[in-house]
Design a protein around this motif. Structure first.
Motif, PDB file in Angstrom:
ATOM      1  N   ASP B 167       4.806  -2.102  10.407  1.00 33.77           N
ATOM      2  CA  ASP B 167       4.131  -0.854  10.354  1.00 33.77           C
ATOM      3  C   ASP B 167       3.477  -0.623   9.176  1.00 33.77           C
ATOM      4  O   ASP B 167       2.321  -0.803   8.601  1.00 33.77           O
ATOM      5  CB  ASP B 167       4.109   0.771  11.223  1.00 33.77           C
ATOM      6  CG  ASP B 167       4.807   0.571  12.264  1.00 33.77           C
ATOM      7  OD1 ASP B 167       4.232  -0.252  12.721  1.00 33.77           O
ATOM      8  OD2 ASP B 167       4.350   1.676  12.916  1.00 33.77           O
ATOM      9  N   MET B 168       4.244  -0.906   8.251  1.00 31.73           N
ATOM     10  CA  MET B 168       4.518   0.201   6.821  1.00 31.73           C
ATOM     11  C   MET B 168       3.169  -1.369   6.037  1.00 31.73           C
ATOM     12  O   MET B 168       2.647  -1.000   5.268  1.00 31.73           O
ATOM     13  CB  MET B 168       5.682  -0.005   6.096  1.00 31.73           C
ATOM     14  CG  MET B 168       5.528   0.254   4.629  1.00 31.73           C
ATOM     15  SD  MET B 168       6.891   1.991   4.409  1.00 31.73           S
ATOM     16  CE  MET B 168       8.469   0.702   5.222  1.00 31.73           C
ATOM     17  N   MET B 170       1.406  -3.428   7.670  1.00 36.98           N
ATOM     18  CA  MET B 170       0.427  -3.475   8.338  1.00 36.98           C
ATOM     19  C   MET B 170      -0.598  -2.525   7.781  1.00 36.98           C
ATOM     20  O   MET B 170      -1.335  -2.121   6.976  1.00 36.98           O
ATOM     21  CB  MET B 170       0.444  -3.126  10.449  1.00 36.98           C
ATOM     22  CG  MET B 170       0.977  -4.222  10.757  1.00 36.98           C
ATOM     23  SD  MET B 170       1.142  -3.523  12.722  1.00 36.98           S
ATOM     24  CE  MET B 170       1.764  -5.162  13.274  1.00 36.98           C
ATOM     25  N   ALA B 171       0.396  -1.021   7.613  1.00 32.72           N
ATOM     26  CA  ALA B 171      -0.805  -0.186   6.816  1.00 32.72           C
ATOM     27  C   ALA B 171      -0.973  -0.115   4.999  1.00 32.72           C
ATOM     28  O   ALA B 171      -2.183  -0.814   5.418  1.00 32.72           O
ATOM     29  CB  ALA B 171       0.232   1.001   6.488  1.00 32.72           C
ATOM     30  N   ALA B 172      -0.762  -1.598   5.009  1.00 29.33           N
ATOM     31  CA  ALA B 172      -0.891  -1.483   2.933  1.00 29.33           C
ATOM     32  C   ALA B 172      -1.842  -2.957   3.024  1.00 29.33           C
ATOM     33  O   ALA B 172      -2.768  -2.539   2.854  1.00 29.33           O
ATOM     34  CB  ALA B 172       0.591  -2.266   2.380  1.00 29.33           C
ATOM     35  N   LEU B 173      -1.659  -3.344   4.276  1.00 28.79           N
ATOM     36  CA  LEU B 173      -3.061  -4.214   4.718  1.00 28.79           C
ATOM     37  C   LEU B 173      -3.743  -3.590   4.729  1.00 28.79           C
ATOM     38  O   LEU B 173      -5.443  -3.819   4.592  1.00 28.79           O
ATOM     39  CB  LEU B 173      -2.704  -5.473   5.930  1.00 28.79           C
ATOM     40  CG  LEU B 173      -1.605  -6.528   5.682  1.00 28.79           C
ATOM     41  CD1 LEU B 173      -1.164  -7.358   6.958  1.00 28.79           C
ATOM     42  CD2 LEU B 173      -2.217  -7.213   4.707  1.00 28.79           C
ATOM     43  N   VAL B 174      -3.886  -2.997   5.361  1.00 27.82           N
ATOM     44  CA  VAL B 174      -5.212  -2.401   5.953  1.00 27.82           C
ATOM     45  C   VAL B 174      -6.163  -1.641   4.553  1.00 27.82           C
ATOM     46  O   VAL B 174      -7.154  -1.049   4.431  1.00 27.82           O
ATOM     47  CB  VAL B 174      -5.611  -1.408   6.875  1.00 27.82           C
ATOM     48  CG1 VAL B 174      -6.265  -0.451   7.684  1.00 27.82           C
ATOM     49  CG2 VAL B 174      -5.076  -1.832   8.638  1.00 27.82           C
ATOM     50  N   ASP B 175      -5.036  -0.754   3.777  1.00 31.35           N
ATOM     51  CA  ASP B 175      -5.174   0.017   2.354  1.00 31.35           C
ATOM     52  C   ASP B 175      -5.732  -0.656   2.053  1.00 31.35           C
ATOM     53  O   ASP B 175      -6.293  -0.548   1.199  1.00 31.35           O
ATOM     54  CB  ASP B 175      -4.176   0.389   2.574  1.00 31.35           C
ATOM     55  CG  ASP B 175      -3.345   1.873   2.899  1.00 31.35           C
ATOM     56  OD1 ASP B 175      -4.271   2.189   3.735  1.00 31.35           O
ATOM     57  OD2 ASP B 175      -2.254   2.046   2.606  1.00 31.35           O
ATOM     58  N   GLY B 176      -5.744  -2.409   2.324  1.00 29.19           N
ATOM     59  CA  GLY B 176      -6.900  -2.618   1.420  1.00 29.19           C
ATOM     60  C   GLY B 176      -5.458  -3.641   0.575  1.00 29.19           C
ATOM     61  O   GLY B 176      -5.978  -5.117  -0.977  1.00 29.19           O
ATOM     62  N   ALA B 177      -4.468  -3.683   0.829  1.00 26.70           N
ATOM     63  CA  ALA B 177      -4.115  -5.404  -0.045  1.00 26.70           C
ATOM     64  C   ALA B 177      -3.644  -6.700   0.487  1.00 26.70           C
ATOM     65  O   ALA B 177      -3.766  -6.430   1.751  1.00 26.70           O
ATOM     66  CB  ALA B 177      -2.542  -4.765   0.204  1.00 26.70           C
ATOM     67  N   SER B 178      -3.089  -7.267  -1.099  1.00 23.55           N
ATOM     68  CA  SER B 178      -3.541  -8.690   0.851  1.00 23.55           C
ATOM     69  C   SER B 178      -1.758  -9.500   0.254  1.00 23.55           C
ATOM     70  O   SER B 178      -0.729  -8.452   0.090  1.00 23.55           O
ATOM     71  CB  SER B 178      -3.510 -10.017  -0.723  1.00 23.55           C
ATOM     72  OG  SER B 178      -3.107  -9.948  -2.005  1.00 23.55           O
ATOM     73  N   ARG B 179      -1.334 -10.404   1.020  1.00 29.48           N
ATOM     74  CA  ARG B 179       0.282 -10.352   1.200  1.00 29.48           C
ATOM     75  C   ARG B 179       0.570 -10.527   0.576  1.00 29.48           C
ATOM     76  O   ARG B 179       1.520  -9.824   0.094  1.00 29.48           O
ATOM     77  CB  ARG B 179       0.009 -11.818   2.421  1.00 29.48           C
ATOM     78  CG  ARG B 179      -0.046 -12.235   3.661  1.00 29.48           C
ATOM     79  CD  ARG B 179       0.037 -10.817   4.691  1.00 29.48           C
ATOM     80  NE  ARG B 179       1.277 -10.639   4.862  1.00 29.48           N
ATOM     81  CZ  ARG B 179       1.767 -11.562   6.187  1.00 29.48           C
ATOM     82  NH1 ARG B 179       1.285 -11.773   6.940  1.00 29.48           N
ATOM     83  NH2 ARG B 179       3.028 -11.267   6.704  1.00 29.48           N
ATOM     84  N   THR B 181      -0.317  -8.795  -2.443  1.00 27.81           N
ATOM     85  CA  THR B 181       0.287  -7.467  -2.720  1.00 27.81           C
ATOM     86  C   THR B 181       1.174  -6.839  -2.032  1.00 27.81           C
ATOM     87  O   THR B 181       2.000  -5.805  -2.434  1.00 27.81           O
ATOM     88  CB  THR B 181      -0.756  -7.076  -2.874  1.00 27.81           C
ATOM     89  OG1 THR B 181      -2.236  -7.427  -3.650  1.00 27.81           O
ATOM     90  CG2 THR B 181      -1.000  -5.326  -3.659  1.00 27.81           C
ATOM     91  N   VAL B 186       5.125  -3.488  -2.038  1.00 23.52           N
ATOM     92  CA  VAL B 186       5.417  -2.338  -1.045  1.00 23.52           C
ATOM     93  C   VAL B 186       6.907  -2.838  -0.205  1.00 23.52           C
ATOM     94  O   VAL B 186       7.379  -2.216  -0.457  1.00 23.52           O
ATOM     95  CB  VAL B 186       4.507  -2.608  -0.075  1.00 23.52           C
ATOM     96  CG1 VAL B 186       5.129  -2.163   1.692  1.00 23.52           C
ATOM     97  CG2 VAL B 186       2.913  -1.677  -0.053  1.00 23.52           C
TER      98      VAL B 186
END
Lengths: 350, 275
Positions: B167-168, B170-179, B181, B186
């Motif tokens: 989840d964490m 996925m949340a970062a990806l949705v927040d706009g991070a690349s793999r 990042t 995270v």
């Protein structure tokens, strides 16, 4: 002030190996609408949400935000905010940095980050605890922080994956209203995934009911409740759920074992008769039945009776509940019956 | 209330007896380093500061300065630990989080390599280092040591990454991070206990490494402390006092590191990350 976009799913399919998680899904969410994806676990609702977010790539089909096709895009290029069931806050960051995270990634200048995080946190009533870490605040506050993180970048689409299921029952009701108010105020298009039919009916403009990876019905809560499209929806929506009796329609009636009900304009052939617990009456006349269990709910009580071998749930007012083991008579009101064919599809009455 | 086994005083005595030889060894080392002569574990004669002359004289018996060896050992250990943590983290993250072809055979290979006796590779490594022009250089030994220790590090870090919630990320990806990042901002901060544990472990392992520098380093300017110590064994008359003092000097950083690092080292075995 609607700034949300429409969301359109076209023939969306997701397979994991041989398992089909979502099959051929077509669905459209209007701008600013709140739609609930409702279904039991494993029905494909979360998979669909993750395809909209861009975490999962669809096996087939497309996702559109407005006119923009987004299914080939990385999540960060989709402009969505998402709240997870576990909240998924970053434990090593303060709430402020958690909420600021999406803005930092967009390289928003520091002063603006501060202003926007503050404003969003105030909106959600967590302005005073921004310096704490997730582990140091309550579940309700974590949930608000997760919501703030999803909203801070002012997304076009807000995705909520069971955002309330980890909250205490008391906070859950107020959080429902809170989320609904925010979503209306901000005009953001929202999709809520839930397995709780009461939550879906209470919050959503429209509800999409899923089962086994397929969309069963997509309608307003009223429509869903009063005209369920099939036996799955009838049995899933409503608490306690609709009573379903398998039997045979004879054109002028319905029979199942020894139970015989005269009906006007009944169809022909095998099928299901449905009746909601609150529509059945324990009355002076009707079919003889025996009370098995009485479950008091406070204002009302659920009475489970046995009637010609069928177990039926009946909702009665607290003062009218019979004693366990009593012999009673149950009346089927003709106006509140639902007919389904042998495959479970609704066939009447129209 | 602490959970003690029955007869715990008896167990204490048993444990004490088992530990005794090691304790005696350390005691001998300390005494021999301090005194002129030691018979058994009884110091004879006077305190002998001359045992520590290697610290002040530029060179003892034609050896390079101890400070050169110390610097080499420090560079060696630090470089090995850094390389290992960096590469093991990235590899472990990929193995833990991504699907790629041959992932399962790759995992099996890492496990096999971890169990492989490194000594049997010495001759092959010698040829490789010669070919690369890295024989008799510190860099060469650093690369060899880091490579040989990597399988363990990857397994260890994989355990830590496996415990992070999806989840964490996925949340970062949705927040706009690349793999990328997500990994740096995270995932990596959340496996800090693993990084500290592996880092400490790698430092200790490299600090104590003997056979690799001994085989692949010839020039005195690249000696590590282990080689410096070993050079005493070649002499006809071994100056035990001097050797014990050097030994104590060599062991001191390990004592310190263990004092401060044991908290993280324990994590290797519990493998725990508390969200």
């Amino acid at each position: 002030m609607s700034r949300g976009t429409s969301v359109r799913l076209q023939n969306l399919t997701k397979r994991f190996g041989r398992v089909v998680a979502v099959r051929d899904l077509d669905l459209e969410v209007n701008p600013g609408e709140l739609v609930a994806f409702l279904g039991p676990s494993g029905c494909g609702k979360t998979t669909t949400l993750l395809m909209i977010a861009g975490i999962y790539r669809p096996t087939a089909g497309h996702v559109y935000f407005g006119d923009r096709r987004v299914d080939p895009l990385h999540p960060r290029d989709r402009d969505v905010g998402m709240v997870f069931q576990s909240y998924a806050l970053y434990p090593h960051l303060t709430l402020f940095e958690n909420i600021a995270f999406p803005l930092r990634l967009k390289r928003v200048p520091g002063e603006e980050v501060k202003r926007r995080v503050k404003a969003t946190a105030e909106l959600l009533g967590i302005g005073g605890i921004l310096e704490r870490r997730p582990a140091q605040v309550s579940g309700g506050q974590q949930q608000r922080a997760a919501l703030a993180r999803a909203l801070v970048k002012e997304p076009q689409v807000l995705l909520l994956d069971e955002p309330l299921s980890n909250l205490d029952a008391q906070i859950r009701l107020s959080a429902r209203a809170e989320i609904r108010r925010l979503q209306r105020e901000l005009g953001v298009t929202a999709i809520l995934v839930t397995h709780d039919q009461a939550e879906a009916l209470a919050m959503a403009d429209r509800v999409a009911v899923f089962s086994m990876g397929e969309l069963q019905q997509y309608a307003t809560p009223e429509e869903l409740y009063h005209r369920p499209k099939n036996t799955f929806v009838a049995g899933f929506v409503g608490s306690p759920p609709m009573n379903l009796i398998e039997g045979e329609f004879t054109g002028d009636g319905f029979r199942s074992g020894e139970l015989r009900l005269p009906l006007r304009q009944a169809p022909l052939g095998r099928g299901w008769l449905g009746v909601r617990p609150e529509h059945l009456r324990i009355a002076g006349e009707g079919h003889p039945a025996r009370v098995l269990v009485v479950e008091p709910l406070g204002r009302e009580a659920i009475v489970i009776v046995e009637l010609f071998g069928h177990r039926l749930q009946i909702l009665v007012a607290e003062g009218e509940k019979p004693a366990p083991d009593a012999e009673v008579r149950v009346a089927f009101p003709a106006r509140a019956l639902h007919y389904f064919d042998a495959n479970g599809r609704r066939i009447g009455p129209e | 209330m602490p959970l003690l086994p029955r007869n715990w005083p008896l167990w204490l005595v048993v444990l004490f007896l088992i530990t005794l030889p090691i304790g005696a060894g350390i005691l001998w080392l300390v005494l021999t380093a301090l005194y002129n002569q030691v018979h058994g574990l009884v110091p004879m004669g006077k305190l002998a500061p001359q045992n520590w002359r290697f610290l002040f004289e530029g060179s003892v018996g034609g050896r390079p300065s101890i400070w050169v060896a110390l610097k080499n050992s420090a560079v060696f250990a630090a470089a090995v630990a850094t390389l290992e943590v960096l590469i093991a983290s990235m590899a472990a993250y990929a193995i833990s989080r991504m699907k790629f072809p041959l992932r399962t055979p790759y995992l099996g290979m890492i496990l096999t390599l971890h169990a492989f006796p490194a000594v049997s590779l010495l001759i092959a490594i010698y040829y490789i280092l010669r070919l690369l022009g890295l024989f008799d250089t510190l860099i060469g030994v650093i690369l060899v040591k880091a490579s040989l220790d990597l399988p363990l590090g990857i397994w260890l870090m994989k355990g830590f990454f496996d415990q992070l919630s999806w989840d964490m990320e996925m949340a970062a990806l949705v927040d706009g991070a690349s793999r990328w990042t997500v990994f740096w901002r995270v995932a990596l901060p959340l496996v800090r206990p693993g990084i500290l544990a592996l880092g400490t472990f790698a430092l200790l392992s490299a600090w104590g490494e003997f056979i690799l520098p001994f085989t692949f380093i010839v020039s005195a300017k690249s000696w590590t402390l282990a080689l410096y110590m070993q050079s005493f064994m070649k002499e006809a008359f071994v100056d035990y006092g001097l050797m014990a003092a050097v030994g104590l000097f060599y062991a001191l950083p390990v004592f310190l590191l263990f004092l401060f690092g044991q908290r993280y080292l324990l994590n290797i075995y519990s493998g725990g990350v508390k969200g």
